[in-house]
Write a protein that holds these residues in place. Structure first.
Motif, mmCIF file in Angstrom:
data_model
loop_
_atom_site.group_PDB
_atom_site.id
_atom_site.type_symbol
_atom_site.label_atom_id
_atom_site.label_comp_id
_atom_site.label_asym_id
_atom_site.label_seq_id
_atom_site.Cartn_x
_atom_site.Cartn_y
_atom_site.Cartn_z
ATOM 1 N N PHE A 37 -8.586 2.352 14.035
ATOM 2 C CA PHE A 37 -9.567 2.071 15.067
ATOM 3 C C PHE A 37 -9.290 0.658 15.572
ATOM 4 N N ARG A 38 -9.896 0.306 16.690
ATOM 5 C CA ARG A 38 -9.797 -1.062 17.190
ATOM 6 C C ARG A 38 -11.111 -1.482 17.823
ATOM 7 N N GLN A 39 -11.318 -2.795 17.822
ATOM 8 C CA GLN A 39 -12.531 -3.340 18.418
ATOM 9 C C GLN A 39 -12.179 -4.601 19.191
ATOM 10 N N GLU A 44 -17.460 -1.724 21.667
ATOM 11 C CA GLU A 44 -17.642 -0.888 20.478
ATOM 12 C C GLU A 44 -16.285 -0.642 19.805
ATOM 13 N N ARG A 45 -16.340 -0.382 18.509
ATOM 14 C CA ARG A 45 -15.124 0.019 17.811
ATOM 15 C C ARG A 45 -14.733 1.407 18.317
ATOM 16 N N GLU A 46 -13.438 1.596 18.590
ATOM 17 C CA GLU A 46 -12.986 2.868 19.141
ATOM 18 C C GLU A 46 -11.817 3.438 18.355
ATOM 19 N N ALA A 92 -7.229 -6.543 20.469
ATOM 20 C CA ALA A 92 -8.371 -6.151 19.652
ATOM 21 C C ALA A 92 -8.072 -6.454 18.188
ATOM 22 N N TYR A 94 -7.595 -4.552 14.880
ATOM 23 C CA TYR A 94 -7.246 -3.191 14.502
ATOM 24 C C TYR A 94 -7.619 -2.965 13.037
ATOM 25 N N TYR A 95 -8.337 -1.870 12.801
ATOM 26 C CA TYR A 95 -8.813 -1.542 11.468
ATOM 27 C C TYR A 95 -8.185 -0.249 10.969
ATOM 28 N N TRP A 110 -12.845 1.270 5.032
ATOM 29 C CA TRP A 110 -12.268 0.448 6.092
ATOM 30 C C TRP A 110 -11.412 -0.656 5.493
ATOM 31 N N GLY A 113 -9.116 -5.518 8.721
ATOM 32 C CA GLY A 113 -8.765 -5.724 10.120
ATOM 33 C C GLY A 113 -7.619 -6.699 10.303
#
Length: 120
Positions: A37-39, A44-46, A92, A94-95, A110, A113
Motif C-alpha cells: 500500500f502507499r500513503q 488516504e492509504r491506498e 508516498a 510505501y507499506y 503492516w 513503511g
C-alpha cells in the motif's frame, strides 16, 4: 505473528526505477496474501499490489499497472515491488502488508513503511 521489514525506498527522478523489498518472518504460509500500500501526504492509504507466496493471485491498482511488478522469493521470505517509469505522483510512504487469508484484505500485519520520493 508476522514481522515485516521494508527497505529500498529513496529519492529518484521521474522516469527512474526503484525496487522495494519486504522481508517477512514468522508465519508465512503459501496461501497467505502479501502486498503493498502507499500513503501520500494528506491522502488516504491506498492499495498498490498484491500476491500470495505461491506467486499467484496477482493484483495491481490501475494507477501502477504496467509500471510496477510484485514478486516473491520464497527462499528469502521476501516480497519485492519493482517500480519503473516512476512519476511524481508515486511519491508516498510505501507499506508492506500481510494477511492471514488468500486475499489481502483485511490486512493483519503492516511494515513500518519506506519513503519513496520522485522528483520532476
Amino acid at each position: 505473528q508476522v514481522q515485516l521489514v521494508e527497505s529500498g525506498g529513496g529519492l529518484v527522478q521521474a522516469g527512474g526505477s526503484l525496487r522495494l523489498s519486504c522481508a517477512a518472518s514468522g508465519r508465512t504460509f503459501s496461501s497467505y496474501a502479501m502486498g503493498w500500500f502507499r500513503q501520500a501526504p494528506g491522502k488516504e492509504r491506498e492499495f498498490v499490489a498484491a500476491i500470495n507466496w505461491s506467486g499467484g493471485n496477482l493484483a495491481y491498482a490501475a494507477s501502477v499497472k504496467g509500471r510496477f511488478t510484485i514478486s516473491t522469493d520464497n527462499a528469502k521470505n521476501t516480497v519485492y515491488l519493482q517500480m519503473t517509469s516512476l512519476k511524481p505522483e508515486d511519491t508516498a510512504v510505501y507499506y508492506c502488508a500481510a494477511s492471514l487469508r488468500a486475499v489481502l484484505l483485511p490486512v493483519a500485519y503492516w511494515g513500518q513503511g519506506t519513503q519513496v520520493t520522485v522528483s520532476s
